[in-house]
Motif scaffolding. Structure first.
Motif, PDB file in Angstrom:
ATOM      1  N   ASP A 347      -2.205   9.995   6.949  1.00 54.06           N
ATOM      2  CA  ASP A 347      -1.404   9.310   7.963  1.00 54.06           C
ATOM      3  C   ASP A 347      -1.059   7.881   7.573  1.00 54.06           C
ATOM      4  N   ASP A 348      -1.971   7.201   6.904  1.00 52.96           N
ATOM      5  CA  ASP A 348      -1.712   5.824   6.479  1.00 52.96           C
ATOM      6  C   ASP A 348      -0.769   5.851   5.278  1.00 52.96           C
ATOM      7  N   VAL A 349       0.439   5.327   5.470  1.00 54.62           N
ATOM      8  CA  VAL A 349       1.456   5.387   4.413  1.00 54.62           C
ATOM      9  C   VAL A 349       1.024   4.619   3.168  1.00 54.62           C
ATOM     10  N   PHE A 350       0.124   3.633   3.320  1.00 57.94           N
ATOM     11  CA  PHE A 350      -0.317   2.841   2.179  1.00 57.94           C
ATOM     12  C   PHE A 350      -1.526   3.458   1.477  1.00 57.94           C
ATOM     13  N   ASP A 351      -2.041   4.550   2.002  1.00 54.84           N
ATOM     14  CA  ASP A 351      -3.168   5.229   1.373  1.00 54.84           C
ATOM     15  C   ASP A 351      -2.663   6.079   0.210  1.00 54.84           C
ATOM     16  N   THR A 352      -3.558   6.430  -0.712  1.00 58.06           N
ATOM     17  CA  THR A 352      -3.163   7.356  -1.777  1.00 58.06           C
ATOM     18  C   THR A 352      -2.853   8.708  -1.152  1.00 58.06           C
TER      19      THR A 352
END
Length: 417
Positions: A347-352
């Motif tokens: 869900d976190d767009v900045f996560d891998t």
């Protein structure tokens, strides 16, 4: 049409493999759909910056040993440190022979300055690109009036936060007014087509000369040098301080120059370049590819002893995502992927993102697998491969180069088979 090897894809991986084969005497063809991801790149190449667990890499050999433990599907883990180093060094020589003046080495990665005023680790970078080690100087970050793809204030502000003495400046270039009237035309590539003209050099020099007398270093957006470094070299000879270039939003002038010079080298070595064409399907028999069918050639198949798949990832449609699965576009090869779609992303767009590691499965020789069976004369290279995250691990260009030369080495070793 018959060839020794047909390569599907004309990006970094396909071109390096094709050059190696053509210069070794093979009759080689590259089928290229159009602009590759190389034209949208910064022109800098990465080898391996981070391990899957996020640990920074400072020693290639020990990093690949850890990679083999953390993620055995990674192409580097398959090949081993010795081969990765060997092919990386060969790549450096090959790129230099193509006329690409690059700084860096496999054993000495560097930090390059990005257009946002940050630092990013790289393996090789164009000579024009500024490095972190050069940031002690009083620096003018110069924009071009009306050019929105590079923000000197943003870059200078970020550099100041890192303790670097940087100020934003802007120059007027009336010769670009025709482009400036249309925002969609005022892009780095179109600007370069103007500034690369010999008759426009004096205007560019005159705009930069006063700033070169105020600063110890100038940074300018990479808006010239589509095919060579003539303008850059002349400016550095005549300005009062050194000049460096920062790549802009894509398409990128340094990336397009790399594409141009590699493509030129391939055709000059006798390679057959087939632009604007797609391989639509392939025939196989006894676990071997027998012929390829393309959109342009219709009923005339391409036949080759060896086929190399270098079609790229999702960006280049080498991989296609459906509702339930990701498939490889030409051969429907086995793809490394999460079974459930909900596991494709976080869900976190900045996560891998897990989908970044999706790609074709191969055996230890890089033969593509279909239903678990290796196709003996099909090699898979570059970003269509699975098992690595080019962005999070900083290894996209390295995987392209290393796997390309490994496939070429195996094809040449098989000789007339």
């Amino acid at each position: 049409m018959r060839f020794d090897t047909v390569i599907i894809g004309g990006g970094l991986a396909g071109l390096l493999c094709g050059i190696r084969l053509s210069e070794s005497g093979q009759r080689c063809a590259i089928v290229s759909r159009g602009q590759s991801a190389l034209s949208f790149s910064s022109g800098s190449l990465d080898l391996l910056s981070y391990l899957p667990d996020g640990q920074p890499v400072d020693n290639l050999e020990s990093a690949i040993a850890q990679l083999q433990q953390q993620h055995s599907e990674h192409p580097y883990a398959r090949l081993g440190a010795q081969r990765v180093r060997q092919y990386a060094q060969q790549t450096q020589t090959l790129l230099a022979d193509c006329g690409l003046a690059l700084q860096g080495d496999v054993d000495t990665p560097h930090q390059r300055v990005t257009p946002l005023g940050t630092f990013r680790q790289a393996w090789l970078s164009p000579q024009e690109v500024p490095l972190k080690t050069q940031t002690r100087l009083h620096t003018g970050v110069v924009g071009i009036s009306g050019f929105l793809d590079f923000q000197p204030q943003l870059a200078a502000g970020a550099l100041r936060k890192r303790g670097i003495d940087a100020q934003a400046e802007e120059i007027e270039l009336p010769l670009l007014d025709r482009l400036r009237d249309n925002a969609s035309e005022f892009r780095a590539v179109n600007i370069a087509r103007q500034l690369d003209l010999p008759e426009h050099f004096e205007a560019l020099y005159a705009a930069l000369r006063p700033l070169s007398e105020q600063y110890e270093m100038l940074y300018l957006p990479a808006c010239f040098g589509l095919t060579d470094s003539v303008v850059f070299d002349r400016l550095n000879q005549q300005l009062a301080c050194p000049l460096r270039l920062l790549p802009t939003l894509p398409p990128s002038v340094p990336g397009m120059r790399m594409q141009h010079l590699l493509q030129q080298r391939f055709t000059r070595s006798g390679g057959n370049w087939m632009p604007g064409d797609d391989v639509l399907r392939a025939d196989t028999n006894n676990a071997r590819v027998t012929q390829l069918w393309t959109r342009k050639h219709e009923d005339i198949p391409l036949r080759a002893r060896h086929v190399v798949l270098a079609s790229g990832s999702f960006f280049s449609n080498g991989l296609i995502a459906g509702r339930d699965r990701v498939r490889e576009a030409v051969f429907d090869l086995d793809v490394l992927q999460s079974a459930e779609r909900r596991d494709w992303y976080r869900d976190d767009v900045f996560d891998t993102q897990p989908w970044q590691q999706f790609g074709v499965r191969t055996d230890e020789h890089l033969h593509g697998l279909r239903h678990g069976e290796a196709l003996d004369n099909l090699f898979v290279i570059g970003s269509v491969l699975g098992g690595f995250d080019a962005i999070a691990q900083g290894c996209g260009a390295g995987v392209c180069a290393v796997t390309a030369l490994h496939a070429a080495q195996q094809i040449l070793a098989q000789g007339g088979e």
